[in-house]
Structure formats: C-alpha cells, structure tokens
Scaffold this motif. Structure first.
Motif, PDB file in Angstrom:
ATOM      1  N   HIS A   1     -34.366  14.583  99.812  1.00 19.99           N
ATOM      2  CA  HIS A   1     -34.057  15.970  99.463  1.00 19.99           C
ATOM      3  C   HIS A   1     -33.635  16.738 100.712  1.00 19.99           C
ATOM      4  N   GLU A   2     -32.508  17.419 100.619  1.00 25.35           N
ATOM      5  CA  GLU A   2     -31.996  18.188 101.754  1.00 25.35           C
ATOM      6  C   GLU A   2     -32.516  19.622 101.668  1.00 25.35           C
ATOM      7  N   LEU A   3     -33.158  20.094 102.737  1.00 27.82           N
ATOM      8  CA  LEU A   3     -33.630  21.465 102.791  1.00 27.82           C
ATOM      9  C   LEU A   3     -32.490  22.391 103.174  1.00 27.82           C
TER      10      LEU A   3
ATOM     11  N   TYR B   1     -38.239  32.520 104.830  1.00 27.07           N
ATOM     12  CA  TYR B   1     -37.366  31.415 104.430  1.00 27.07           C
ATOM     13  C   TYR B   1     -36.495  31.910 103.290  1.00 27.07           C
TER      14      TYR B   1
ATOM     15  N   GLY C   1     -34.358  29.996 101.392  1.00 24.83           N
ATOM     16  CA  GLY C   1     -34.035  28.984 100.393  1.00 24.83           C
ATOM     17  C   GLY C   1     -34.930  29.090  99.166  1.00 24.83           C
TER      18      GLY C   1
ATOM     19  N   ASP D   1     -38.305  24.267  97.908  1.00 26.87           N
ATOM     20  CA  ASP D   1     -38.025  23.699  99.230  1.00 26.87           C
ATOM     21  C   ASP D   1     -39.102  24.125 100.241  1.00 26.87           C
ATOM     22  N   PHE D   2     -39.499  25.393 100.148  1.00 25.79           N
ATOM     23  CA  PHE D   2     -40.501  25.918 101.077  1.00 25.79           C
ATOM     24  C   PHE D   2     -41.848  25.242 100.824  1.00 25.79           C
TER      25      PHE D   2
ATOM     26  N   LEU E   1     -42.203  22.153  99.700  1.00 25.65           N
ATOM     27  CA  LEU E   1     -42.070  20.815 100.285  1.00 25.65           C
ATOM     28  C   LEU E   1     -42.255  20.861 101.799  1.00 25.65           C
ATOM     29  N   LEU E   2     -41.698  21.893 102.411  1.00 26.77           N
ATOM     30  CA  LEU E   2     -41.835  22.070 103.855  1.00 26.77           C
ATOM     31  C   LEU E   2     -43.304  22.295 104.216  1.00 26.77           C
TER      32      LEU E   2
ATOM     33  N   GLU F   1     -45.135  19.010 104.037  1.00 27.56           N
ATOM     34  CA  GLU F   1     -44.796  18.155 105.175  1.00 27.56           C
ATOM     35  C   GLU F   1     -45.507  18.614 106.449  1.00 27.56           C
TER      36      GLU F   1
ATOM     37  N   LYS G   1     -35.958  19.955 112.651  1.00 27.22           N
ATOM     38  CA  LYS G   1     -35.298  19.891 111.351  1.00 27.22           C
ATOM     39  C   LYS G   1     -34.026  20.743 111.314  1.00 27.22           C
TER      40      LYS G   1
END
Length: 111
Positions: free
Chosen positions: A29-31, A56, A58, A62-63, A65-66, A69, A102
């Motif tokens: 998945h691309e952030l 952020y 986006g 996505d946030f 997922l970030l 991580e 990133k």
C-alpha cells in the motif's frame, strides 16, 4: 469428504478441479506523501510524556496504518484518535527519522 465432492460435482458439472493453490500477488500500500510537514510535538498528559503526530492530509486509513507501523517498529503503545497519532513516551527524534525515511517532511514542535 467424498460426499461433499460428489454433491458439488452434481451442482457444478462443468467445473474442473485444480490442485494448484491460488496465488494472489499483493502490492504494498502506497501512503500519500504530502508537501506540508507533519507536526511531531511533545506534551505531558496526566503527568506522562506523549508524542503527538498530526497534520496528515491523506486518508484516515493511511494514517492508521502509519500509526500501526510506528508502534510496531518502536515497540511502544499508542493510539489513533481525532486525526492524531498519540504515542506513549517522548520518541520525537525516532519518529521524525522514520517519517523522513518514508519521504515525509517533518516539523518538531515544543521543547
């Protein structure tokens, strides 16, 4: 087990059984990398140090997922709440380095 196979053959006579496992190739998945910097600030909440990552632009997914991580790479607790990632402890330097690797621009706020 054979009864089930026989029933399926009766229901779907044209189906050919393949013994090869299906392989679905997953693309990472691309952030969304924004032009504006992500804020990384330090606060004390209830007397305990916290690092807050915000601004952020986006998708929330996505946030999230970030956030997941960051928490797993630093082995720390935290949460995603109201468009912010809240990490337990003062990890601004490590988080900023991780975000910069990133491709994000970061801005340190506070202390």
């Amino acid at each position: 087990m054979n009864d089930l196979e026989e029933q399926l053959k009766k229901l779907f006579p044209d189906h050919k059984v393949s013994n090869e496992p299906e392989f679905v190739e997953e693309t990472p998945h691309e952030l969304f990398v924004q032009a504006a910097p992500i804020l990384c600030k330090y606060e004390k909440r209830k007397g305990k140090p916290t690092t807050i990552i915000s601004d952020y632009e986006g998708l929330d997914e996505d946030f999230k997922l970030l956030a997941k991580e960051i928490k797993s790479k630093l082995a720390v607790g935290g949460t995603f709440k109201d468009g912010e990632i809240i990490i337990q402890g003062d990890y601004r330097d490590k988080i900023m380095k991780l975000l910069q690797d990133k491709g994000f621009k970061t801005k340190r706020v506070g202390g």
